[in-house]
Design a protein around this motif. Structure first.
Motif, short mmCIF file in Angstrom:
data_model
loop_
_atom_site.label_atom_id
_atom_site.label_comp_id
_atom_site.label_asym_id
_atom_site.label_seq_id
_atom_site.Cartn_x
_atom_site.Cartn_y
_atom_site.Cartn_z
N MET A 1 45.06 42.97 43.97
CA MET A 1 45.20 42.79 45.82
C MET A 1 45.98 41.45 45.91
O MET A 1 45.46 40.68 45.39
CB MET A 1 45.02 43.24 46.47
CG MET A 1 44.76 43.05 48.16
SD MET A 1 43.68 43.85 48.89
CE MET A 1 43.89 45.05 49.13
N GLU A 2 46.28 40.77 46.88
CA GLU A 2 47.36 39.52 46.77
C GLU A 2 47.07 39.22 48.22
O GLU A 2 47.63 39.89 48.95
CB GLU A 2 48.48 38.65 46.45
CG GLU A 2 48.47 39.23 44.61
CD GLU A 2 49.61 38.34 43.91
OE1 GLU A 2 49.89 38.09 42.51
OE2 GLU A 2 50.55 38.54 44.35
N TYR B 1 35.24 43.85 40.04
CA TYR B 1 36.83 42.99 40.41
C TYR B 1 37.06 41.67 40.24
O TYR B 1 35.85 40.60 40.32
CB TYR B 1 36.89 42.82 41.62
CG TYR B 1 37.32 44.51 42.28
CD1 TYR B 1 38.91 45.23 42.60
CD2 TYR B 1 36.41 45.88 42.51
CE1 TYR B 1 38.30 46.66 42.47
CE2 TYR B 1 35.97 47.53 42.92
CZ TYR B 1 37.08 47.70 43.10
OH TYR B 1 37.53 49.08 42.81
N LYS B 2 37.92 41.33 39.77
CA LYS B 2 37.93 40.02 39.09
C LYS B 2 38.88 39.12 41.07
O LYS B 2 40.03 39.20 40.91
CB LYS B 2 38.37 39.54 38.12
CG LYS B 2 38.90 38.00 37.13
CD LYS B 2 39.52 38.26 35.78
CE LYS B 2 41.22 38.00 36.17
NZ LYS B 2 41.59 37.95 34.88
N VAL B 3 38.09 38.06 41.09
CA VAL B 3 38.77 37.21 42.13
C VAL B 3 39.49 35.80 41.72
O VAL B 3 38.31 35.35 41.25
CB VAL B 3 37.71 37.10 43.18
CG1 VAL B 3 38.93 36.57 44.71
CG2 VAL B 3 37.64 38.97 44.12
N THR B 4 40.02 35.46 41.91
CA THR B 4 40.88 34.05 41.62
C THR B 4 41.49 33.69 42.68
O THR B 4 42.31 34.24 43.48
CB THR B 4 41.86 34.65 39.78
OG1 THR B 4 42.87 35.17 40.81
CG2 THR B 4 41.91 34.60 38.99
N VAL C 1 42.75 39.95 43.82
CA VAL C 1 41.76 40.64 43.58
C VAL C 1 42.22 41.90 43.15
O VAL C 1 43.24 42.56 43.14
CB VAL C 1 41.29 40.95 45.16
CG1 VAL C 1 39.71 42.11 44.66
CG2 VAL C 1 41.22 40.01 46.18
N GLU C 2 41.55 41.55 42.04
CA GLU C 2 42.24 42.41 40.49
C GLU C 2 41.19 43.44 40.01
O GLU C 2 40.15 43.32 39.52
CB GLU C 2 42.82 41.99 39.05
CG GLU C 2 43.33 42.53 39.05
CD GLU C 2 44.29 41.46 37.67
OE1 GLU C 2 45.29 42.44 36.83
OE2 GLU C 2 44.67 40.85 37.67
N PHE C 3 41.18 44.53 40.21
CA PHE C 3 40.09 45.42 39.56
C PHE C 3 40.08 45.54 37.32
O PHE C 3 40.96 45.07 37.17
CB PHE C 3 40.68 47.05 38.88
CG PHE C 3 39.38 48.35 38.47
CD1 PHE C 3 38.45 48.30 39.37
CD2 PHE C 3 39.86 49.02 37.76
CE1 PHE C 3 37.64 48.71 39.27
CE2 PHE C 3 39.00 49.57 37.15
CZ PHE C 3 37.43 49.19 37.90
#
Length: 102
Positions: free
Chosen positions: A15-16, A84-87, A95-97
């Motif tokens: 998700m962006e 999840y990784k948040v950058t 937000v990426e699983f």
């Protein structure tokens, strides 16, 4: 687009969230599988909800805190936030699983 100043795009596992406003706080609520983003902004709107029909994201809720001059984006996840990784880049939050956390 959920609001004129907030753009949310997503695929099944990513998700962006982009905005002209700046994120000033990020935290998770592990018990409820949520990632919370607070943005500095003096803007008014009614609470908005957008349901995601994907494997890793349940829905997005955007709420206004006009008196405190910020709005909040809550991402309701289908798994624990630590999976999840948040950058962040300038005005973009991703937000990426993390498939390595399975």
């Amino acid at each position: 687009d959920i609001l004129p100043f907030l753009n949310i795009t997503y695929s099944n596992d990513k998700m962006e969230i982009s905005s002209k406003y700046e994120v000033f706080r990020k935290f998770t609520i592990d018990k409820n599988n949520k990632i919370v983003l607070d943005y500095h902004a003096k803007t008014f709107f009614q609470t908005k909800k957008q349901t995601s029909d994907t494997e890793y994201f349940q829905r997005v809720i955007v709420g206004n805190h006009l008196k405190e001059k910020y709005f909040r984006v809550v991402i309701v996840l289908k798994d624990k936030p630590n999976k999840y990784k948040v950058t962040y880049t300038d005005n973009l939050v991703t937000v990426e699983f993390d498939k390595n956390m399975i």
